[in-house]
Motif scaffolding. Structure first.
Motif, PDB file in Angstrom:
ATOM      1  N   LYS A  10       0.875  -1.178  -0.062  1.00 21.55           N
ATOM      2  CA  LYS A  10       0.116   0.003   0.104  1.00 21.55           C
ATOM      3  C   LYS A  10       0.895   1.289   0.000  1.00 21.55           C
ATOM      4  O   LYS A  10       1.744   1.376   0.675  1.00 21.55           O
ATOM      5  CB  LYS A  10      -0.889   0.073   1.287  1.00 21.55           C
ATOM      6  CG  LYS A  10      -1.816   1.179   1.304  1.00 21.55           C
ATOM      7  CD  LYS A  10      -2.764   1.082   2.613  1.00 21.55           C
ATOM      8  CE  LYS A  10      -3.707   2.391   2.506  1.00 21.55           C
ATOM      9  NZ  LYS A  10      -4.375   2.230   4.009  1.00 21.55           N
ATOM     10  N   ARG A  11       0.735   2.174  -0.893  1.00 16.15           N
ATOM     11  CA  ARG A  11       1.330   3.420  -0.984  1.00 16.15           C
ATOM     12  C   ARG A  11       0.944   4.552   0.093  1.00 16.15           C
ATOM     13  O   ARG A  11      -0.576   4.547   0.088  1.00 16.15           O
ATOM     14  CB  ARG A  11       1.324   3.970  -2.346  1.00 16.15           C
ATOM     15  CG  ARG A  11       2.017   3.131  -3.544  1.00 16.15           C
ATOM     16  CD  ARG A  11       2.204   3.655  -4.721  1.00 16.15           C
ATOM     17  NE  ARG A  11       1.106   4.257  -5.374  1.00 16.15           N
ATOM     18  CZ  ARG A  11       0.797   5.057  -6.319  1.00 16.15           C
ATOM     19  NH1 ARG A  11       1.787   5.497  -6.918  1.00 16.15           N
ATOM     20  NH2 ARG A  11      -0.416   5.370  -6.781  1.00 16.15           N
ATOM     21  N   VAL A  12       1.599   5.241   0.536  1.00 17.82           N
ATOM     22  CA  VAL A  12       1.202   6.211   1.690  1.00 17.82           C
ATOM     23  C   VAL A  12       1.878   7.379   1.316  1.00 17.82           C
ATOM     24  O   VAL A  12       2.903   7.675   0.671  1.00 17.82           O
ATOM     25  CB  VAL A  12       1.163   5.780   2.913  1.00 17.82           C
ATOM     26  CG1 VAL A  12       0.098   4.754   3.373  1.00 17.82           C
ATOM     27  CG2 VAL A  12       2.706   5.615   3.258  1.00 17.82           C
TER      28      VAL A  12
ATOM     29  N   LEU B   1      -6.514  15.004  13.972  1.00 19.26           N
ATOM     30  CA  LEU B   1      -6.878  14.781  12.682  1.00 19.26           C
ATOM     31  C   LEU B   1      -7.329  13.215  12.380  1.00 19.26           C
ATOM     32  O   LEU B   1      -7.996  12.843  11.397  1.00 19.26           O
ATOM     33  CB  LEU B   1      -5.613  15.024  11.484  1.00 19.26           C
ATOM     34  CG  LEU B   1      -5.204  16.557  11.629  1.00 19.26           C
ATOM     35  CD1 LEU B   1      -3.804  16.857  11.132  1.00 19.26           C
ATOM     36  CD2 LEU B   1      -6.585  17.528  10.853  1.00 19.26           C
ATOM     37  N   ALA B   2      -6.577  12.391  12.947  1.00 19.68           N
ATOM     38  CA  ALA B   2      -6.853  11.068  12.886  1.00 19.68           C
ATOM     39  C   ALA B   2      -8.415  10.395  13.153  1.00 19.68           C
ATOM     40  O   ALA B   2      -8.970   9.584  12.734  1.00 19.68           O
ATOM     41  CB  ALA B   2      -6.162   9.955  13.663  1.00 19.68           C
ATOM     42  N   LYS B   3      -9.045  11.610  13.855  1.00 18.14           N
ATOM     43  CA  LYS B   3     -10.517  11.351  14.306  1.00 18.14           C
ATOM     44  C   LYS B   3     -11.390  11.746  13.229  1.00 18.14           C
ATOM     45  O   LYS B   3     -12.349  11.393  13.261  1.00 18.14           O
ATOM     46  CB  LYS B   3     -10.581  11.946  15.618  1.00 18.14           C
ATOM     47  CG  LYS B   3      -9.969  11.443  16.843  1.00 18.14           C
ATOM     48  CD  LYS B   3     -10.557  12.261  17.888  1.00 18.14           C
ATOM     49  CE  LYS B   3      -9.429  11.852  19.268  1.00 18.14           C
ATOM     50  NZ  LYS B   3      -9.847  12.574  20.357  1.00 18.14           N
TER      51      LYS B   3
ATOM     52  N   GLU C  38      -3.532   8.086   8.663  1.00 19.76           N
ATOM     53  CA  GLU C  38      -3.605   6.774   8.846  1.00 19.76           C
ATOM     54  C   GLU C  38      -2.806   6.125   9.954  1.00 19.76           C
ATOM     55  O   GLU C  38      -3.312   4.950  10.559  1.00 19.76           O
ATOM     56  CB  GLU C  38      -3.191   5.942   7.506  1.00 19.76           C
ATOM     57  CG  GLU C  38      -4.276   5.939   6.321  1.00 19.76           C
ATOM     58  CD  GLU C  38      -4.017   5.401   5.166  1.00 19.76           C
ATOM     59  OE1 GLU C  38      -2.980   4.567   5.231  1.00 19.76           O
ATOM     60  OE2 GLU C  38      -5.177   5.494   4.019  1.00 19.76           O
ATOM     61  N   ASP C  39      -2.051   6.942  10.474  1.00 24.27           N
ATOM     62  CA  ASP C  39      -0.852   6.545  11.576  1.00 24.27           C
ATOM     63  C   ASP C  39      -0.312   7.674  11.917  1.00 24.27           C
ATOM     64  O   ASP C  39       0.010   8.750  11.070  1.00 24.27           O
ATOM     65  CB  ASP C  39      -0.131   5.465  10.806  1.00 24.27           C
ATOM     66  CG  ASP C  39       0.817   4.570  11.975  1.00 24.27           C
ATOM     67  OD1 ASP C  39       0.338   4.911  13.170  1.00 24.27           O
ATOM     68  OD2 ASP C  39       1.532   3.891  11.672  1.00 24.27           O
ATOM     69  N   PHE C  40       0.289   7.792  12.973  1.00 26.85           N
ATOM     70  CA  PHE C  40       1.363   8.819  13.633  1.00 26.85           C
ATOM     71  C   PHE C  40       2.099   8.025  14.717  1.00 26.85           C
ATOM     72  O   PHE C  40       1.903   7.271  15.476  1.00 26.85           O
ATOM     73  CB  PHE C  40       0.594   9.953  14.008  1.00 26.85           C
ATOM     74  CG  PHE C  40      -0.333   9.841  14.952  1.00 26.85           C
ATOM     75  CD1 PHE C  40       0.063   9.962  16.466  1.00 26.85           C
ATOM     76  CD2 PHE C  40      -1.564   9.337  14.839  1.00 26.85           C
ATOM     77  CE1 PHE C  40      -0.979   9.762  17.543  1.00 26.85           C
ATOM     78  CE2 PHE C  40      -2.625   9.214  15.985  1.00 26.85           C
ATOM     79  CZ  PHE C  40      -2.253   9.585  17.175  1.00 26.85           C
TER      80      PHE C  40
END
Length: 465
Positions: free
Chosen positions: A70-72, A116-118, A129-131
């Motif tokens: 998967k590209r991110v 922002l993740a919310k 998607e992740d931090f």
């Protein structure tokens, strides 16, 4: 497996067969080398490729999860004012005497990442998607978008058609409003940070400058002149109106091809050239709204983006619902008992849910009034709900008394638009129920003027808009 640093698809040989670019890449100053592996949260790992963006607060890379393919996009917190790349080419270190500033930047970066993740329901905002923290800094992992920024689109095509851009703007503005409601201001909206997607939607990118709205706290940011409002030069007093200015400046630039005069220069009296004078095709209402958002003084701008949406890109008129005569329950295809039309459902719902409320329903059309009375009886509300033939254009009789709330759904379609309505509406609705005058607001003005005295002290008037 080897990946092309530009598209992060598997590749071999000197040129990627997928994107046609060299499979080698030389990082710029302070950038991570391609092939750097970052350990994310849980079992996630990210292999970085080429840098695809860099600003004063961070560097963004295309990356891939090797395990899934998967590209991110990975944003690295790298505030140039207080950070430097270590000798190993990976770690981030504070500049001499700047440890507390770097730590403050990292804390703010991660705080915003959590917020922002919310925001998973905002389709016009890039999804987080992740931090995580590693290498002496912090990282934000976002969905990778195969679009083109407004800046790059203008480089390729020139200025953008005004009506085309405005037609795409409303969903983005609504989602920015939701960000503001959750306490986040972006602070860096510009053509570089809005992406035109293949499905002709817009996405807001790069939250490296985002900050929670906290009264009394300084909010420093590296500015993009022409897009930054005056309060960002002063570092205080920022809020939703800050993003409103930057968004309007972005629209101005995209539809005119001309960078707006710096907000600081405009303080000295330099006027902003109206976009229509630069060839943009806007209606007077649209131009007024755009220049409203570009007011130099923050207090003269819309204080929330919903106000601007209503003027710059209002929703098209809703198709009026065809009135149907009530039918006896029980037969096939018959209306169920208690079903009410949209115009009276608010009053009946209020009476049903507020046992002490007394409600007066007004209708001008005799047939509609007949249906109204049938629905009152069906819902067993005759003791507390009355109905009268009322012309909202006339001043109400004193015998009606005073009301705590007045609710109205008046005609709102501009006269010139009536003939363009779908035939199923135009031929079955009386014109009086549709025609709101030249701008669609005649009834709103009349009701505000003539019915205000029918309200008790602290009473309220509600319109469907």
């Amino acid at each position: 497996m080897d990946f092309c640093p530009h598209c992060m698809y598997p590749a071999s040989g000197p040129v990627c067969k997928r994107c046609g670019k060299p499979t080698s890449w030389t990082p710029g100053e302070q950038q991570l080398p391609a092939g750097t592996m970052l350990d994310g949260s849980g079992l996630h790992r990210y292999l970085t490729g080429a840098a695809i963006g860099q600003g004063g607060f961070g560097i963004t890379y295309i990356a891939v999860e090797p395990d899934s393919g998967k590209r991110v996009a990975v944003k690295e917190c790298f505030p140039v004012q207080c950070a430097v790349r270590a000798a190993d080419g990976k770690r981030v270190e504070p500049k001499p005497g700047m440890s507390s500033q770097l730590q403050g930047a990292l804390n703010s970066f991660l705080d915003e990442a959590r917020l922002l993740a919310k925001q998973t329901e905002l389709k016009s905002v890039v999804q987080v998607e992740d931090f995580f923290s590693t290498n002496g800094t912090a990282y934000l992992v976002m969905e990778y978008l195969d679009g083109v920024t407004l800046s790059d689109k203008m480089k390729a095509e020139g200025r953008l058609p005004a009506q085309r851009l405005l037609s795409m703007l409303r969903p983005l503005m609504e989602d920015i409003g939701k960000l503001h409601a959750s306490g986040i201001i972006h602070r860096d909206i510009s053509p570089d940070n809005i992406m035109w997607m293949p499905d002709n939607t817009l996405k807001l990118l790069d939250f490296g400058c985002a900050r929670s709205m906290e009264d009394g706290k300084s909010m420093s940011v590296l500015l993009k002149h022409g897009f930054a409002p005056v309060e960002q030069y002063q570092t205080r007093g920022q809020g939703p109106w800050t993003d409103i200015y930057s968004l309007c400046a972005t629209v101005y630039y995209c539809i005119t091809g001309t960078l707006p005069t710096s907000a600081v220069e405009r303080l000295e009296g330099d006027a902003l050239v109206p976009p229509t004078a630069l060839g943009a095709e806007l209606t007077p209402r649209e131009e007024t709204a755009l220049l409203w958002g570009l007011s130099v003084q923050p207090t003269r701008r819309p204080q929330n983006i919903e106000l601007l949406i209503g003027q710059l890109c209002p929703a098209p008129p809703k198709k009026p619902v065809k009135r149907k005569k009530p039918e006896k329950p029980g037969g096939a295809g018959k209306a169920k008992a208690g079903k009410v039309s949209a115009k009276r459902i608010i009053g009946l719902a209020a009476a049903a849910n507020l046992p002490n409320a007394r409600v007066l329903l007004g209708e001008y059309d005799e047939e509609a009034l007949k249906i109204c009375r049938q629905n009152i009886r069906r819902n067993r509300l005759t003791a507390r709900v009355a109905s009268l033939k009322i012309d909202a254009r006339e001043k109400p009789a004193r015998t009606l008394g005073e009301f705590q709330f007045l609710v109205s759904n008046p005609p709102y379609i501009p006269s010139a638009d009536i003939d363009t309505l779908d035939a199923s509406v135009r031929e079955h609705e009386p014109r009086l129920a549709l025609d709101g005058g030249a701008d669609g607001l005649d009834f709103y003005r009349v009701i505000c003027e003539k019915w205000r005295d029918a309200l008790c002290e602290n009473g309220m008037l509600f319109f469907e808009v």
